[in-house]
Design a protein around this motif. Structure first.
Motif, PDB file in Angstrom:
ATOM      1  N   LEU A 288       3.005  18.498 -10.454  1.00  0.00           N
ATOM      2  CA  LEU A 288       1.698  19.013 -10.866  1.00  0.00           C
ATOM      3  C   LEU A 288       1.211  20.095  -9.905  1.00  0.00           C
ATOM      4  O   LEU A 288       0.652  21.112 -10.335  1.00  0.00           O
ATOM      5  N   ARG A 289       1.416  19.889  -8.602  1.00  0.00           N
ATOM      6  CA  ARG A 289       1.035  20.901  -7.607  1.00  0.00           C
ATOM      7  C   ARG A 289       1.790  22.206  -7.841  1.00  0.00           C
ATOM      8  O   ARG A 289       1.214  23.299  -7.789  1.00  0.00           O
TER       9      ARG A 289
ATOM     10  N   ALA B 127      -1.567  11.033  -1.225  1.00  0.00           N
ATOM     11  CA  ALA B 127      -0.399  10.196  -1.513  1.00  0.00           C
ATOM     12  C   ALA B 127       0.585  10.221  -0.348  1.00  0.00           C
ATOM     13  O   ALA B 127       1.111   9.177   0.057  1.00  0.00           O
ATOM     14  N   TYR B 128       0.843  11.410   0.189  1.00  0.00           N
ATOM     15  CA  TYR B 128       1.729  11.500   1.350  1.00  0.00           C
ATOM     16  C   TYR B 128       1.201  10.653   2.514  1.00  0.00           C
ATOM     17  O   TYR B 128       1.951   9.916   3.159  1.00  0.00           O
ATOM     18  N   ALA B 129      -0.079  10.803   2.798  1.00  0.00           N
ATOM     19  CA  ALA B 129      -0.659  10.090   3.941  1.00  0.00           C
ATOM     20  C   ALA B 129      -0.563   8.587   3.762  1.00  0.00           C
ATOM     21  O   ALA B 129      -0.178   7.853   4.681  1.00  0.00           O
ATOM     22  N   GLY B 130      -0.925   8.106   2.576  1.00  0.00           N
ATOM     23  CA  GLY B 130      -0.872   6.675   2.327  1.00  0.00           C
ATOM     24  C   GLY B 130       0.536   6.118   2.344  1.00  0.00           C
ATOM     25  O   GLY B 130       0.743   4.946   2.661  1.00  0.00           O
ATOM     26  N   ALA B 131       1.509   6.975   2.021  1.00  0.00           N
ATOM     27  CA  ALA B 131       2.906   6.548   2.012  1.00  0.00           C
ATOM     28  C   ALA B 131       3.549   6.626   3.393  1.00  0.00           C
ATOM     29  O   ALA B 131       4.718   6.292   3.551  1.00  0.00           O
TER      30      ALA B 131
ATOM     31  N   ILE C 175       4.373  10.252  -6.085  1.00  0.00           N
ATOM     32  CA  ILE C 175       4.546  11.496  -5.328  1.00  0.00           C
ATOM     33  C   ILE C 175       5.385  12.522  -6.089  1.00  0.00           C
ATOM     34  O   ILE C 175       4.996  13.706  -6.158  1.00  0.00           O
ATOM     35  N   PRO C 176       6.531  12.154  -6.688  1.00  0.00           N
ATOM     36  CA  PRO C 176       7.289  13.177  -7.435  1.00  0.00           C
ATOM     37  C   PRO C 176       6.469  13.848  -8.533  1.00  0.00           C
ATOM     38  O   PRO C 176       6.548  15.070  -8.716  1.00  0.00           O
ATOM     39  N   ARG C 177       5.682  13.059  -9.257  1.00  0.00           N
ATOM     40  CA  ARG C 177       4.849  13.624 -10.322  1.00  0.00           C
ATOM     41  C   ARG C 177       3.750  14.507  -9.745  1.00  0.00           C
ATOM     42  O   ARG C 177       3.471  15.598 -10.278  1.00  0.00           O
TER      43      ARG C 177
ATOM     44  N   ALA D  98       0.833  -1.200   0.000  1.00  0.00           N
ATOM     45  CA  ALA D  98       0.000   0.000   0.000  1.00  0.00           C
ATOM     46  C   ALA D  98       0.871   1.255   0.000  1.00  0.00           C
ATOM     47  O   ALA D  98       0.665   2.181  -0.795  1.00  0.00           O
ATOM     48  N   ARG D  99       1.854   1.283   0.888  1.00  0.00           N
ATOM     49  CA  ARG D  99       2.725   2.470   0.967  1.00  0.00           C
ATOM     50  C   ARG D  99       3.502   2.666  -0.329  1.00  0.00           C
ATOM     51  O   ARG D  99       3.683   3.803  -0.781  1.00  0.00           O
ATOM     52  N   ALA D 100       3.953   1.565  -0.914  1.00  0.00           N
ATOM     53  CA  ALA D 100       4.680   1.674  -2.183  1.00  0.00           C
ATOM     54  C   ALA D 100       3.790   2.235  -3.279  1.00  0.00           C
ATOM     55  O   ALA D 100       4.224   3.067  -4.087  1.00  0.00           O
ATOM     56  N   ALA D 101       2.528   1.796  -3.321  1.00  0.00           N
ATOM     57  CA  ALA D 101       1.602   2.294  -4.336  1.00  0.00           C
ATOM     58  C   ALA D 101       1.326   3.775  -4.144  1.00  0.00           C
ATOM     59  O   ALA D 101       1.356   4.560  -5.106  1.00  0.00           O
ATOM     60  N   PHE D 102       1.064   4.179  -2.908  1.00  0.00           N
ATOM     61  CA  PHE D 102       0.802   5.593  -2.649  1.00  0.00           C
ATOM     62  C   PHE D 102       2.026   6.453  -2.976  1.00  0.00           C
ATOM     63  O   PHE D 102       1.894   7.580  -3.450  1.00  0.00           O
ATOM     64  N   ALA D 103       3.215   5.925  -2.711  1.00  0.00           N
ATOM     65  CA  ALA D 103       4.437   6.725  -2.885  1.00  0.00           C
ATOM     66  C   ALA D 103       4.880   6.834  -4.330  1.00  0.00           C
ATOM     67  O   ALA D 103       5.608   7.770  -4.685  1.00  0.00           O
ATOM     68  N   ARG D 104       4.443   5.911  -5.175  1.00  0.00           N
ATOM     69  CA  ARG D 104       5.019   5.783  -6.511  1.00  0.00           C
ATOM     70  C   ARG D 104       4.942   7.071  -7.330  1.00  0.00           C
ATOM     71  O   ARG D 104       5.850   7.400  -8.082  1.00  0.00           O
TER      72      ARG D 104
END
Length: 204
Positions: free
Chosen positions: A87-88, A104-108, A81-83, A73-79
């Protein structure tokens, strides 16, 4: 791929997720991924190509959490984050992009960054009044961020706000949404459920 097939897989994910069938939910995400590839759509970009690309891995992360597989789960949420950070930064006044990044931050497991980004999203919604601040699930995004980040006091603040705005719509989510499991058993959760169950005068 037909638009109906795409829409069916999206709805199928949420149905299976809320029925607590994570493997079936993941199968719907895989189906969406295949449809994107057929349609030559960027992997992150099914939701809205211009305003708020939404990585499907944020859905995968939810399903892995339901499976009890925290590492995946953490790996999926983190994948992505750079993108999502890129975008932000491209449109720093758009609250929706900050909400997705906060999720994404929270899940990671990046708690402090998640809370900071969620608070930024809330301020942007108030200060800029961008059209995404008015979509029905804006506070629901923030609710999930605070729950994932373990900030239950802020989560209950947002939950109370949602309850005041749309109690009948909230009731179904209170009863079925796995992402709210960390709130269950807290007296404040029971209070919100009771309040959302009270019939609204004049409502049908």
């Amino acid at each position: 791929a037909a638009p109906g097939e795409y829409r069916s897989s999206r709805l199928g994910f949420w149905h299976e997720y809320r029925m607590r069938r994570p493997r079936e939910a993941l199968a719907n995400v895989d189906s969406l991924q295949r449809l994107q590839e057929v349609r030559s759509v960027e992997p992150e970009d099914w939701m809205n190509q211009q305003w708020a690309p939404f990585p499907l891995d944020l859905w995968r992360g939810r399903a892995y959490l339901l499976l009890g597989d925290t590492a995946r789960a953490r790996a999926a949420f983190a994948r992505h984050i750079p993108r999502l950070e890129e975008l932000r930064d491209e449109m720093p006044g758009l609250s929706l992009r900050s909400r997705f990044l906060a999720l994404a931050y929270a899940g990671a497991g990046r708690r402090e960054e998640a809370i900071r980004e969620a608070e930024l999203a809330g301020r942007l919604a108030l200060e800029t009044g961008d059209l995404w601040a008015e979509i029905p699930n804006s506070d629901e995004n923030l609710l999930e961020v605070f729950v994932l980040a373990g900030d239950l006091d802020r989560a209950f603040d947002v939950l109370s706000r949602i309850q005041a705005a749309n109690p009948q719509g909230l009731l179904v989510r209170l009863r079925t949404d796995p992402s709210l499991d960390p709130l269950r058993g807290d007296p404040r959760f029971d209070e919100v459920v009771r309040a959302a169950s009270v019939p609204i005068p004049g409502a049908r």
